[in-house]
Design an enzyme around this catalytic site. Structure first.
Site, mmCIF file in Angstrom:
data_model
loop_
_atom_site.group_PDB
_atom_site.id
_atom_site.type_symbol
_atom_site.label_atom_id
_atom_site.label_comp_id
_atom_site.label_asym_id
_atom_site.label_seq_id
_atom_site.Cartn_x
_atom_site.Cartn_y
_atom_site.Cartn_z
ATOM 1 N N TYR A 176 0.823 -1.228 0.000
ATOM 2 C CA TYR A 176 0.000 0.000 0.000
ATOM 3 C C TYR A 176 0.852 1.272 0.000
ATOM 4 C CZ TYR A 176 -2.922 -3.759 1.866
ATOM 5 O OH TYR A 176 -3.549 -4.959 2.073
ATOM 6 N N TYR A 228 -12.701 -7.618 6.341
ATOM 7 C CA TYR A 228 -11.516 -7.676 5.469
ATOM 8 C C TYR A 228 -11.200 -9.144 5.193
ATOM 9 C CZ TYR A 228 -6.855 -7.428 3.584
ATOM 10 O OH TYR A 228 -5.776 -7.576 2.762
ATOM 11 N N ASP A 283 -13.991 -16.811 8.030
ATOM 12 C CA ASP A 283 -12.606 -16.471 7.736
ATOM 13 C C ASP A 283 -11.884 -16.325 9.075
ATOM 14 O OD1 ASP A 283 -10.212 -15.250 7.203
ATOM 15 O OD2 ASP A 283 -11.005 -13.832 5.732
ATOM 16 N N LYS A 285 -1.969 -17.105 8.453
ATOM 17 C CA LYS A 285 -1.163 -16.317 9.380
ATOM 18 C C LYS A 285 -0.395 -17.151 10.411
ATOM 19 C CE LYS A 285 -3.658 -11.950 8.950
ATOM 20 N NZ LYS A 285 -2.704 -10.999 8.437
HETATM 21 N N1 PMP Z 1 -8.628 -12.656 5.820
HETATM 22 C C1 PMP Z 1 -8.354 -12.018 6.964
HETATM 23 C C2 PMP Z 1 -9.374 -12.020 8.062
HETATM 24 C C3 PMP Z 1 -7.141 -11.346 7.133
HETATM 25 O O1 PMP Z 1 -6.899 -10.690 8.262
HETATM 26 C C4 PMP Z 1 -6.198 -11.378 6.061
HETATM 27 C C5 PMP Z 1 -4.857 -10.670 6.169
HETATM 28 N N2 PMP Z 1 -4.766 -9.606 7.018
HETATM 29 C C6 PMP Z 1 -6.527 -12.066 4.891
HETATM 30 C C7 PMP Z 1 -7.754 -12.704 4.797
HETATM 31 C C8 PMP Z 1 -5.566 -12.125 3.735
HETATM 32 O O2 PMP Z 1 -4.481 -12.936 4.022
HETATM 33 P P1 PMP Z 1 -3.104 -12.775 3.216
HETATM 34 O O3 PMP Z 1 -2.561 -11.430 3.572
HETATM 35 O O4 PMP Z 1 -2.255 -13.905 3.714
HETATM 36 O O5 PMP Z 1 -3.416 -12.901 1.771
#
Ligand code: PMP
Length: 424
Positions: free
Chosen positions: A15, A142, A243, A272
Site C-alpha cells: 500500500y 476484510y 474467515d 497467518k
Molecule cells: N482474511 C483475513 C481475516 C485477514 O486478516 C487477512 C490478512 N490480514 C486475509 C484474509 C488475507 O491474508 P493474506 O494477507 O495472507 O493474503
C-alpha cells in the site's frame, strides 16, 4: 548492508507509492518477541508481524523442523503426488477443528484461501443445479487483496472505489453493532434476516470473520450473530464461510473464534499463525456437506491448484507451529494481554483525542477521533522500543503469545505516552 536507496527506488512495499514511498526500517534479525533493526536498535514486535509470528522470532523448535525437512524435500508438486508433512498437517487440523470440518485444501496465502472457499461455495451450488452466485457479508470486514476477496471487503475502507468497475458486486449488511458483552435480543438479527430473505435465491454463501473484524476496523461483535447466520444458512441452503485467518489459533482467547458461539461453519479459512509466520501457507477446510455436494455433482473436480500448494517446508513449519499452539493456554495469554496491555491503556479514555479503548482475546485497540500520521507515530514508537503499524484511526497491538508482562507493559506505556504527548 541494506541498500535503502535501491529499496526506495525499485521495490514496492504494501500500500505505498513508489514515487513517494513511506519510510521503511531495515531489519537484520529477530529473536523472541524482538526485532533487531539494521542500526542495532531493538524493538518489541507488538504486531506479531501482521498477526503471524505468534511464537516470536527464531523459534528453535520450528527452526529444527525446517532444518530437517530441507534436507529431505523442499518442494514437490502436489498434482499427482503427496507427502508426509501435508498429511500430518491435515490430520492435525482435522483433530483441532470442531465438527466435521475434515477436508483440507492447502492454499498459498490467506487471500487465495478466501478465493478457494468462495469457489467451493459456488461449485457446491453449481453441482446442485442452483443458480446462486452472490455472497452476503458485513461492512467493516476484510478478507484479502485478490479479486473476490476484495469484493467482500468493506466497501468504504477497502479498494472498491478504485476497482469498482471490475469487482463482482456482493451484498453488504451494515456493521454488527451489538458488542460481545452487550445484552442480546433476537430482534437484533431482524434486519439482517429480512435482507437475506429478500435475496435468498441469489445468495450462494455468507462470508464473515467470526467475532473479530480485523483489518477492516478492529471491531468486535456479539457471538449470537453467528448462531443466527448458521440457522438461516441451514434453512436456505446457503454456504457459511468463517474467515479465521486472523482469529484462528488462539488470538481470540480460544483456539478458534467460532468456539465463542459454538457455531461450526461449512468452510473455514486459516492462515497467518498457521506456520508461526515462518512461511506463507493457508488452509481451506470444509465439511462433508460441501465435500459431497461438490464431488457428487455434474462437475465433481475442485478447480484450483497453485504451483506451491502444500509446499513441504511450509507444511513442516505449520506442523511445528501447531505443536506449540496446542501447548498454550489461550485463556492465560488473553488475561495477560488484558491486564498488562489493555487495562492500563483505559486511562486514555480521559483524553479528548481518543474515541475508544477496546480489546478481545489477545488484541488491544485504541481508536482515535482522527486519522493518525503513521510516519510520525512509528518513529516515536520506535524511539520507545516498540514496533506497531497503526492504520486510519486505529493504534492496535496483537502481541506475540510469548510476550511477557514487561513487553506488554512497554507496548502500553509507549502508546499512552505518544498519545498523551500528541505525537501522532
Ligand atoms: N482474511 C483475513 C481475516 C485477514 O486478516 C487477512 C490478512 N490480514 C486475509 C484474509 C488475507 O491474508 P493474506 O494477507 O495472507 O493474503
Amino acid at each position: 548492508m541494506i541498500d535503502y536507496n535501491f529499496d526506495k527506488e525499485f521495490i514496492w512495499h504494501p500500500y505505498t507509492s513508489l514515487k513517494n514511498p513511506t519510510l521503511v526500517y531495515g531489519v537484520s534479525r529477530g529473536y523472541e518477541d524482538k526485532i533487531v533493526l539494521d542500526d542495532g536498535r531493538i524493538v518489541i514486535d507488538g504486531m506479531s508481524s501482521w498477526w503471524s509470528v505468534v511464537h516470536g522470532y527464531n523459534n528453535s523448535y520450528i527452526n529444527n523442523a525446517l532444518k530437517s525437512q530441507i534436507d529431505n524435500l523442499s518442494h514437490v508438486m502436489f498434482g499427482g503426488m503427496t507427502h508426509k508433512p501435508a498429511i500430518d498437517l491435515a490430520k492435525k487440523l482435522q483433530k483441532m477443528l470442531p465438527g466435521d470440518l475434515d477436508y483440507t485444501f492447502f492454499a498459498d496465502s490467506g487471500s487465495v484461501s478466501v478465493e478457494v472457499a468462495m469457489k467451493m461455495a459456488i461449485q457446491y451450488h453449481y453441482s446442485k443445479g442452483h443458480s446462486k452466485a452472490k455472497f452476503f457479508t458485513v461492512r467493516s470486514g476484510y478478507h484479502g487483496d485478490t479479486y473476490h476477496a476484495m469484493s467482500v471487503c468493506d466497501p468504504e475502507n477497502g479498494m472498491h472505489r478504485i476497482f469498482s468497475k471490475t469487482l463482482p458486486l456482493q451484498i453488504f449488511t451494515s456493521d454488527l453493532k451489538v458488542k460481545p458483552d452487550d445484552d442480546w435480543n433476537d430482534s437484533h438479527f431482524d434486519n439482517i434476516l429480512k435482507e437475506i430473505l429478500a435475496l435468498k435465491n441469489d445468495i450462494a454463501g455468507i462470508i464473515i470473520e467470526p467475532i473479530v473484524q480485523g483489518a477492516g476496523g478492529m471491531k468486535f461483535y456479539h457471538p449470537e450473530f453467528l448462531r443466527h447466520f448458521r440457522t438461516i444458512c441451514d434453512e436456505l441452503d446457503i454456504v457459511l464461510i468463517f474467515d479465521e485467518i486472523a482469529t484462528g489459533f488462539g488470538r481470540s482467547g480460544k483456539m478458534f473464534a467460532m468456539e465463542h458461539a459454538s457455531v461450526i461453519p461449512d468452510i473455514v479459512t486459516l492462515g497467518k499463525a498457521l506456520t508461526g509466520g515462518y512461511m506463507t501457507l493457508a488452509a481451506v477446510v470444509c465439511n462433508k456437506k460441501i465435500r459431497n455436494g461438490i464431488s457428487d455433482g455434474s462437475f465433481p473436480v475442485l478447480m484450483h491448484g497453485p504451483t506451491f500448494m502444500a509446499n513441504p517446508l511450509a507444511c513442516s513449519a505449520a506442523n511445528a507451529s501447531l505443536d506449540l499452539i496446542n501447548s498454550y493456554n489461550f485463556d492465560k495469554i488473553s488475561k495477560r494481554v488484558n491486564k498488562y496491555l489493555l487495562e492500563p491503556m483505559k486511562v486514555l479514555l480521559d483524553n479528548k483525542v481518543v474515541k475508544d479503548v477496546r480489546g478481545f482475546g489477545a488484541i488491544a485497540v485504541v481508536e482515535m477521533k482522527r486519522n493518525v500520521e503513521m510516519t510520525i507515530i512509528t518513529r516515536e514508537l520506535i524511539k520507545r522500543g516498540v514496533w506497531l503499524r497503526p492504520f486510519g484511526k486505529l493504534i492496535y497491538s496483537m502481541p506475540t503469545y510469548i510476550s511477557d508482562e514487561k513487553s506488554l507493559q512497554n507496548i502500553s506505556d509507549a502508546i499512552i505516552d505518544i498519545i498523551n504527548r500528541g505525537l501522532f
